[in-house]
Design a protein around this motif. Sequence first.
Motif, PDB file in Angstrom:
ATOM      1  N   UNK A 123       0.865  -1.182   0.000  1.00  0.00           N
ATOM      2  CA  UNK A 123       0.000   0.000   0.000  1.00  0.00           C
ATOM      3  C   UNK A 123       0.898   1.228   0.000  1.00  0.00           C
ATOM      4  N   UNK A 124       0.552   2.223  -0.805  1.00  0.00           N
ATOM      5  CA  UNK A 124       1.315   3.463  -0.851  1.00  0.00           C
ATOM      6  C   UNK A 124       0.361   4.646  -0.639  1.00  0.00           C
ATOM      7  N   UNK A 125      -0.004   4.925   0.604  1.00  0.00           N
ATOM      8  CA  UNK A 125      -0.962   5.999   0.871  1.00  0.00           C
ATOM      9  C   UNK A 125      -0.317   7.372   0.787  1.00  0.00           C
ATOM     10  N   UNK A 126      -1.119   8.360   0.392  1.00  0.00           N
ATOM     11  CA  UNK A 126      -0.669   9.747   0.316  1.00  0.00           C
ATOM     12  C   UNK A 126      -1.250  10.528   1.493  1.00  0.00           C
ATOM     13  N   UNK A 127      -0.468  11.447   2.006  1.00  0.00           N
ATOM     14  CA  UNK A 127      -0.938  12.246   3.136  1.00  0.00           C
ATOM     15  C   UNK A 127      -2.217  12.993   2.793  1.00  0.00           C
ATOM     16  N   UNK A 128      -2.301  13.534   1.562  1.00  0.00           N
ATOM     17  CA  UNK A 128      -3.494  14.309   1.188  1.00  0.00           C
ATOM     18  C   UNK A 128      -4.734  13.439   1.066  1.00  0.00           C
ATOM     19  N   UNK A 129      -4.564  12.155   0.933  1.00  0.00           N
ATOM     20  CA  UNK A 129      -5.711  11.255   0.852  1.00  0.00           C
ATOM     21  C   UNK A 129      -6.210  10.799   2.210  1.00  0.00           C
ATOM     22  N   UNK A 130      -5.573  11.279   3.264  1.00  0.00           N
ATOM     23  CA  UNK A 130      -5.928  10.810   4.613  1.00  0.00           C
ATOM     24  C   UNK A 130      -6.019  11.982   5.594  1.00  0.00           C
ATOM     25  N   UNK A 131      -6.599  13.061   5.122  1.00  0.00           N
ATOM     26  CA  UNK A 131      -6.784  14.238   5.981  1.00  0.00           C
ATOM     27  C   UNK A 131      -7.772  13.929   7.106  1.00  0.00           C
TER      28      UNK A 131
END
Length: 496
Positions: A123-131
């Motif tokens: 999994x490669x989550x982005x910070x902006x996708x997890x506000x």
Amino acid sequence: MESKLVIYNTLTRQKERFEPLHAPNVGMYVCGPTVYGDPHLGHARPAITFDLVFRYLKHLGYKVRYVRNITDVGHLEHDADEGEDKIAKKARLEQLEPMEIAQYYTNRYHQAMDALNVLPPSIEPHATGHIIEQQQLVQQILDNGFAYESNGSIYFDIEAYNKKYQYGILSGRSLENIKDESRELAGVGEKHNQADFALWKKAAPEHIMRWPSPWSDGFPGWHCECTAMGRKYLGETFDIHGGGMDLVFPHHECEIAQATASMGHPAVKYWMHNNMLTINGQKMGKSYNNFITLEQFFTGNHPLLEKPYTAMTIRFFVLSAHYRGTVDFSNEALQAAEKGLQKLLQGINDLDRIQASDKCDAETEKIVKGLREKCYDAMNDDFATPQVISHLFEACTVVNKLVDHKATICADCLKELSETMRLFAFDILGLREEKGNSSDAREEAFGKVVDMVLDLRAKAKADKDWATSDKIRDELAAAGFEVKDTKDGVTWRLNK
């Protein structure tokens, strides 16, 4: 399953047997890049280090969920809490959308990782996708009394936290030392204490990356993303958290505090950190203006580089040192890595030229039968890749003797030697042959020309034209070719 793997835990400062919380499942979180510039050699080392860990844990039979984040908001200039978000700053200067900047450099990062043969994470989550998840984390810390609001920003209250828990357990710093160091900064400003760090920052009017929250339109502090996303994808407790040694303080120290303040317990069992890459003893990085991008390494387009270096040379260079040791850049070190890689790959390729005998000689049998166990012992001792490479070089010496008919090997041992060398070189160390570029095409054409010349030499020998035969051999030797006549035919190699 019973594990023989021992890893160094930065938290306890000692080697510990690896015992996953929920074997055979393993959760691993590694801090990924901040995507506002081209990836450089400093990005390569943690990526290769934890790719090795990922590969080896999977090889041992664990089911690994590997999370590696992309920081595309919240990483500020100057320090973790002050200044301007780096991606927003670059977007403002270049008059682009921030996500254009983030996407472009994320793509560049992925291209570099592909070249280095770094496997993609689970999994490669982005910070902006997890506000939302980060806001929930902040609210929990507020509700538990370990944070406070100031002018629309939320700060972690280190003194309140330290009364119940201990801040500084990863880095070994005391709260008093941290406060003393923080006093060097100008003014306390919005904070109760200059050592407090931002959980949520109110956006200035000109700030272009912002989200609504109960406190203000703003953006999360840098430390929040890993705590929030690690918990989301790996649960409230997971096995390994990794990154570069430069992240121990403040980033990972703050992560421990955030997790404990929000949940009442720490999240991570084993903390792992790779050491730094240096140039003339100084850390390589953008802030020091001494970094070399991976693209520059691949093209040779940098004043510090004498020549281009392939991606596999870079990977071999990184793996030639233990991940917890420092590595100092030099052209000499890279050229030594280049030769070492060529030696290893040549040895593996030469395996296909060996004819099995009825039995092994004693020395060959001893080395071959002990090779796999030696490599496993090295990997199980905190991923000691220099020792693995040393054992593979010893195997290459055996291969050379077999090619030169100075040793004998049976079919079973030849199979074992081939499988072990390929397993550790390719599957675990992640090395590979580099094909498909112009250099490879030249070498292939080069080889065909040499073979043609040797065919002429063979014809001269058949005609008993010894003078021509010897002249061809001597001219090839003068050009750097080693030509050997064996009972199975003629072999050659270029001594680079």
